[in-house]
Design an enzyme around this catalytic site. Structure first.
Site, short mmCIF file in Angstrom:
data_model
loop_
_atom_site.label_atom_id
_atom_site.label_comp_id
_atom_site.label_asym_id
_atom_site.label_seq_id
_atom_site.Cartn_x
_atom_site.Cartn_y
_atom_site.Cartn_z
CE LYS A 61 -0.24 5.36 11.92
NZ LYS A 61 -0.25 4.11 11.15
NE ARG A 62 -3.31 13.70 17.94
CZ ARG A 62 -2.77 14.71 18.61
NH1 ARG A 62 -2.24 14.51 19.81
NH2 ARG A 62 -2.77 15.91 18.11
CG ASN B 131 -1.97 -0.98 1.30
OD1 ASN B 131 -2.27 -1.61 0.30
ND2 ASN B 131 -2.58 -1.16 2.46
CG ASP C 217 -0.63 0.92 5.17
OD1 ASP C 217 -0.03 0.82 6.25
OD2 ASP C 217 -1.49 0.12 4.78
O1 KDG Z 1 -2.67 -1.38 6.70
C1 KDG Z 1 -3.53 -2.13 5.89
C2 KDG Z 1 -3.24 -3.57 6.06
O2 KDG Z 1 -3.59 -3.97 7.36
C3 KDG Z 1 -3.98 -4.47 5.10
O3 KDG Z 1 -3.68 -4.12 3.78
C4 KDG Z 1 -3.68 -5.91 5.30
O4 KDG Z 1 -1.31 -5.93 5.41
C5 KDG Z 1 -2.37 -6.22 5.89
C6 KDG Z 1 -2.39 -6.94 7.16
O5 KDG Z 1 -1.49 -7.72 7.35
O6 KDG Z 1 -3.26 -6.69 7.97
#
Ligand code: KDG
Length: 313
Positions: A223-224, A38, A255
């Site tokens: 991050k909030r 991402n 991300d």
């Molecule tokens: O930040 C988003 C991710 O949580 C999602 O894309 C899935 O990578 C992932 C995970 O392991 O939860």
């Protein structure tokens, strides 16, 4: 050459068209998920070449993830399709409030076979930044060794390290995660984390930003969610307001935030500007049910931040 290199697991994700319990969902959209990819996609959209290192199954889902990442411009020269195991699968369950739950079918996936031999030294040394998350070490001892090698290589080559603990309760419990995450945080120049992760790492007492700076991180970004973010360095504290949007689904926002912040820092922008770019990307990621499809292209982002005009530089 990529400016940012990252490694981790990418999966195929099935996103229900409707909100409500997954057992009632019967129409799904197929998409690509994975915290690290991402981020790589978002950086490419912002005009910063990014590379993703990882293993996908040599199967139809693996090929789908591969072509999607390539289509978004991500450098896959350090990635591979692996015949030994399948591509991981994930389902989202959407709620009307924009929150979601995720269900993984990733145990024994190709990514769980990742090991230090899969991390090419030249790719790490050739980039300006390495980005890793706490998801990868939760996948098993091999993936953990791969992350640790990547961080070691980056530091030895004088490259900057960005770390997002991305704690996932479905992958490991807090007691197992905490020492591993703290060790990675200690080696990071930039620590990007949510408030709950801050509490997991540093407890309730002192501030999260203070905790990260005391570990030796140069910049800590807390991050909030809808309340924006706090950015801290040794000599600055910056409050970054959230960008208001109609939230469809928030997974992936963190991300996108990290990608915008990194892009701003790579461009040499002041912390406040880099934070605004992060906040915009994070907000836009929430406007769609996929993780990253809403992230703006560079011109769009710069125009938005410039209030209709090009944002300087
Ligand atoms: O930040 C988003 C991710 O949580 C999602 O894309 C899935 O990578 C992932 C995970 O392991 O939860």
């Amino acid at each position: 050459m990529a400016e940012v290199v990252t490694l981790g697991e990418s999966m195929v994700v099935f996103v229900p068209e409707d909100t409500g319990p997954l057992r009632h969902a019967d129409r799904f959209r197929r998409a690509v998920a994975g915290a690290e990819s991402n981020l790589a996609i978002a950086l490419c959209r912002l005009g910063h070449p990014a590379a993703w290192i990882g293993l996908l199954g040599e199967d139809e889902f693996g090929r789908y993830v591969w072509t999607t990442l390539r289509g978004e411009g991500v450098d896959l020269s350090g990635a591979r399709l692996d015949i030994r195991a399948p591509t991981g699968v994930m389902f989202k369950e959407r709620s009307a409030s924009g929150d979601s739950r995720v269900f993984y079918y990733r145990r024994g996936s190709a990514a769980s076979l990742l090991d230090e031999g899969d991390v090419p030294a030249a790719a790490i040394a050739g980039a300006r930044w390495l980005h890793v998350t706490g998801i990868t070490p939760a996948l098993g001892p091999g993936p953990r060794r791969a992350v640790e090698r990547a961080v070691r290589l980056a530091r030895a080559a004088g490259r900057a390290v960005c770390f997002d603990p991305n704690y996932r309760a479905r992958l490991w419990d807090p007691a197992a995660a905490r020492p591993v995450l703290l060790d990675l945080a200690r080696q990071a120049d930039l620590l990007v984390l949510g408030e709950e992760e801050g509490t997991l790492l540093f407890g309730d007492g002192g501030g999260i930003a203070e905790g990260g700076l005391a570990l030796g991180c140069r910049i800590v970004a807390v991050k909030r969610g809808g309340r924006g973010a706090l950015l801290a360095s040794a000599d600055e504290r910056v409050e970054v307001p959230a960008v208001p949007v109609a939230v469809v689904e928030a997974t992936g926002a963190g991300d996108a935030f990290a990608a915008g912040l990194l892009a701003g820092l790579i461009e040499g922008r002041p912390l406040a500007e880099a934070g605004r770019l992060g906040a915009l990307c994070g907000a836009r990621a929430c406007t769609v049910s996929g993780d990253w499809e809403g992230v703006p292209e560079r011109q769009d982002a710069l125009r938005h931040l410039g209030g209709g005009r090009e944002w300087p530089r």
